[in-house]
Design a protein around this motif. Sequence first.
Motif, mmCIF file in Angstrom:
data_model
loop_
_atom_site.group_PDB
_atom_site.id
_atom_site.type_symbol
_atom_site.label_atom_id
_atom_site.label_comp_id
_atom_site.label_asym_id
_atom_site.label_seq_id
_atom_site.Cartn_x
_atom_site.Cartn_y
_atom_site.Cartn_z
ATOM 1 N N ALA A 1 -40.782 6.069 24.186
ATOM 2 C CA ALA A 1 -39.852 5.900 25.309
ATOM 3 C C ALA A 1 -38.699 4.979 24.915
ATOM 4 N N ALA A 2 -39.011 3.939 24.133
ATOM 5 C CA ALA A 2 -37.965 2.998 23.702
ATOM 6 C C ALA A 2 -36.950 3.719 22.819
ATOM 7 N N ILE A 3 -37.438 4.626 21.976
ATOM 8 C CA ILE A 3 -36.526 5.356 21.073
ATOM 9 C C ILE A 3 -35.675 6.355 21.851
ATOM 10 N N ILE A 4 -36.262 6.957 22.872
ATOM 11 C CA ILE A 4 -35.467 7.859 23.724
ATOM 12 C C ILE A 4 -34.356 7.049 24.405
ATOM 13 N N ASP A 5 -34.677 5.833 24.801
ATOM 14 C CA ASP A 5 -33.696 4.916 25.391
ATOM 15 C C ASP A 5 -32.585 4.595 24.372
ATOM 16 N N VAL A 6 -32.994 4.224 23.137
ATOM 17 C CA VAL A 6 -32.017 3.900 22.081
ATOM 18 C C VAL A 6 -31.124 5.109 21.812
ATOM 19 N N ALA A 7 -31.729 6.290 21.670
ATOM 20 C CA ALA A 7 -30.968 7.508 21.358
ATOM 21 C C ALA A 7 -29.928 7.763 22.449
ATOM 22 N N GLY A 8 -30.330 7.580 23.702
ATOM 23 C CA GLY A 8 -29.402 7.781 24.817
ATOM 24 C C GLY A 8 -28.199 6.862 24.690
ATOM 25 N N ARG A 9 -28.466 5.593 24.343
ATOM 26 C CA ARG A 9 -27.355 4.630 24.229
ATOM 27 C C ARG A 9 -26.486 4.918 23.003
ATOM 28 N N LEU A 10 -27.076 5.541 21.955
ATOM 29 C CA LEU A 10 -26.291 5.881 20.753
ATOM 30 C C LEU A 10 -25.625 7.251 20.879
ATOM 31 N N GLY A 11 -25.889 7.936 21.993
ATOM 32 C CA GLY A 11 -25.278 9.252 22.200
ATOM 33 C C GLY A 11 -25.933 10.369 21.391
ATOM 34 N N ILE A 12 -27.210 10.173 21.003
ATOM 35 C CA ILE A 12 -27.926 11.220 20.255
ATOM 36 C C ILE A 12 -28.767 12.026 21.261
ATOM 37 N N PRO A 13 -28.563 13.353 21.347
ATOM 38 C CA PRO A 13 -29.333 14.140 22.316
ATOM 39 C C PRO A 13 -30.828 14.189 21.954
ATOM 40 N N VAL A 14 -31.691 14.177 22.970
ATOM 41 C CA VAL A 14 -33.147 14.194 22.750
ATOM 42 C C VAL A 14 -33.757 15.374 23.500
ATOM 43 N N GLU A 15 -34.649 16.096 22.828
ATOM 44 C CA GLU A 15 -35.424 17.154 23.496
ATOM 45 C C GLU A 15 -36.899 16.774 23.443
ATOM 46 N N GLU A 16 -37.547 16.739 24.622
ATOM 47 C CA GLU A 16 -39.004 16.569 24.679
ATOM 48 C C GLU A 16 -39.542 17.953 24.973
ATOM 49 N N ARG A 17 -40.193 18.572 23.987
ATOM 50 C CA ARG A 17 -40.603 19.961 24.171
ATOM 51 C C ARG A 17 -41.737 20.322 23.232
ATOM 52 N N ARG A 18 -42.260 21.535 23.405
ATOM 53 C CA ARG A 18 -43.287 22.041 22.501
ATOM 54 C C ARG A 18 -42.659 22.216 21.109
ATOM 55 N N VAL A 19 -43.361 21.751 20.078
ATOM 56 C CA VAL A 19 -42.822 21.806 18.713
ATOM 57 C C VAL A 19 -43.750 22.664 17.849
ATOM 58 N N ASP A 20 -43.157 23.645 17.146
ATOM 59 C CA ASP A 20 -43.946 24.485 16.242
ATOM 60 C C ASP A 20 -44.252 23.737 14.956
ATOM 61 N N ARG A 21 -45.408 24.069 14.359
ATOM 62 C CA ARG A 21 -45.776 23.468 13.064
ATOM 63 C C ARG A 21 -44.693 23.727 12.015
ATOM 64 N N LEU B 1 -33.984 8.236 3.141
ATOM 65 C CA LEU B 1 -33.845 7.854 4.545
ATOM 66 C C LEU B 1 -32.612 8.547 5.154
ATOM 67 N N GLY B 2 -32.825 9.357 6.183
ATOM 68 C CA GLY B 2 -31.729 10.106 6.802
ATOM 69 C C GLY B 2 -30.882 9.203 7.703
ATOM 70 N N ASP B 3 -29.659 9.663 7.990
ATOM 71 C CA ASP B 3 -28.716 8.839 8.763
ATOM 72 C C ASP B 3 -29.208 8.546 10.179
ATOM 73 N N VAL B 4 -29.741 9.561 10.846
ATOM 74 C CA VAL B 4 -30.179 9.359 12.237
ATOM 75 C C VAL B 4 -31.381 8.410 12.251
ATOM 76 N N THR B 5 -32.326 8.647 11.330
ATOM 77 C CA THR B 5 -33.512 7.772 11.261
ATOM 78 C C THR B 5 -33.082 6.329 10.988
ATOM 79 N N ARG B 6 -32.126 6.160 10.066
ATOM 80 C CA ARG B 6 -31.676 4.806 9.732
ATOM 81 C C ARG B 6 -31.076 4.114 10.966
ATOM 82 N N GLN B 7 -30.249 4.870 11.696
ATOM 83 C CA GLN B 7 -29.599 4.302 12.892
ATOM 84 C C GLN B 7 -30.657 3.882 13.933
ATOM 85 N N ILE B 8 -31.638 4.743 14.131
ATOM 86 C CA ILE B 8 -32.692 4.441 15.119
ATOM 87 C C ILE B 8 -33.531 3.256 14.637
#
Length: 318
Positions: free
Chosen positions: A232-252, A286-293
């Motif tokens: 939940a904290a990361i979804i909060d951070v992503a929102g403030r950084l303007g990164i879109p978040v999807e909470e959904r079913r994820v395929d393997r 280390l990817g850019d989005v991961t680093r930012q988060i």
Amino acid sequence: MLHAMAGRHPGFAAQGIAYHRGAFVPMEEATISIATHAFNYGTGCFEGIRGYWNAEREQLYLVKLRQHFRRLLNSAKLFRIDIRKPAEDLCEIAVELIRRNGYREDVYVRPLAYKASPIIKVGLLNLEDAYCCFTAPMGAYLDITNGLKVTVSGWRRNDDNSIPARAKATGGYINAALAVADAQAAGFDEAILLTHDGHVSEGSAANLFLVIDGRLITPAAADDILVGITRAAIIDVAGRLGIPVEERRVDRSELYVADEMFLCGTGVQVAPVASVDGRVLGDGKLGDVTRQIQDTYLAAVHGEMPEYLDWLTPVYEP
Ligand SMILES: Cc1ncc(COP(=O)(O)O)c(C=O)c1O
């Protein structure tokens, strides 16, 4: 015993003063009988809370304290354990416990509510309930600088109609233990568990996020995850950084083609993943989005970002 852990952190030893059955006592005195119901049948629930030491301010910050105790009370309700204290009192006990231990370093707090009766009979009714809380100094639980090598486990996540993952049950962790131990025995750092219908659920002690085309994707609450407070904290951070978040079913198969992936949790913090079943994600770095988060999360929990101070409970007087 120790050689089996070669190259891996053996864990963190509890120490100092504990809270057990209404009193602050030395850790050696906070003991239970071998006949304890929870020891025999796994009838307990717990939390894991982190405190980060900020040396500059000489302050220890507990992260999302109230949220953890609210989740503990929900877990306890599910398992018919009556803690007999509201979240506010449990927060105060945790803060007092750290003060009494005098920690000036990163710390982990482990509250537990459990069926205490020395009774041989499966069930949850007519048993004595007990509450305890102990602490341990804690650094990184998993490596968060180099990417982890993970594997999809053959063990499935326990489902909501067997042992609800949403409640942090002591007994439920045998599922995570099987998965992570087999993954480590096969040379991986961590396991990813699937749901019974074969969708991505979570790690052994962490939620997960994928980065695909600049979007963060995380398995939905109904996919047998512990609904993480860090998630939940990361979804909060992503929102403030303007990164879109999807909470959904994820395929393997999305795991294998994601641009980036990271695990998150109180213990794990934000841990980048380099490969899944030998398939390297992105360029394996280390990817850019991961680093930012990761940067934002770690600065926030150390009390370095004023806009995130409402996540934190200071332990010591300023
Ligand atoms: C199975 C499992 N999933 C997810 C998490 C992450 O939850 P949180 O962020 O609330 O610590 C944990 C615990 O840390 C866990 O044990």
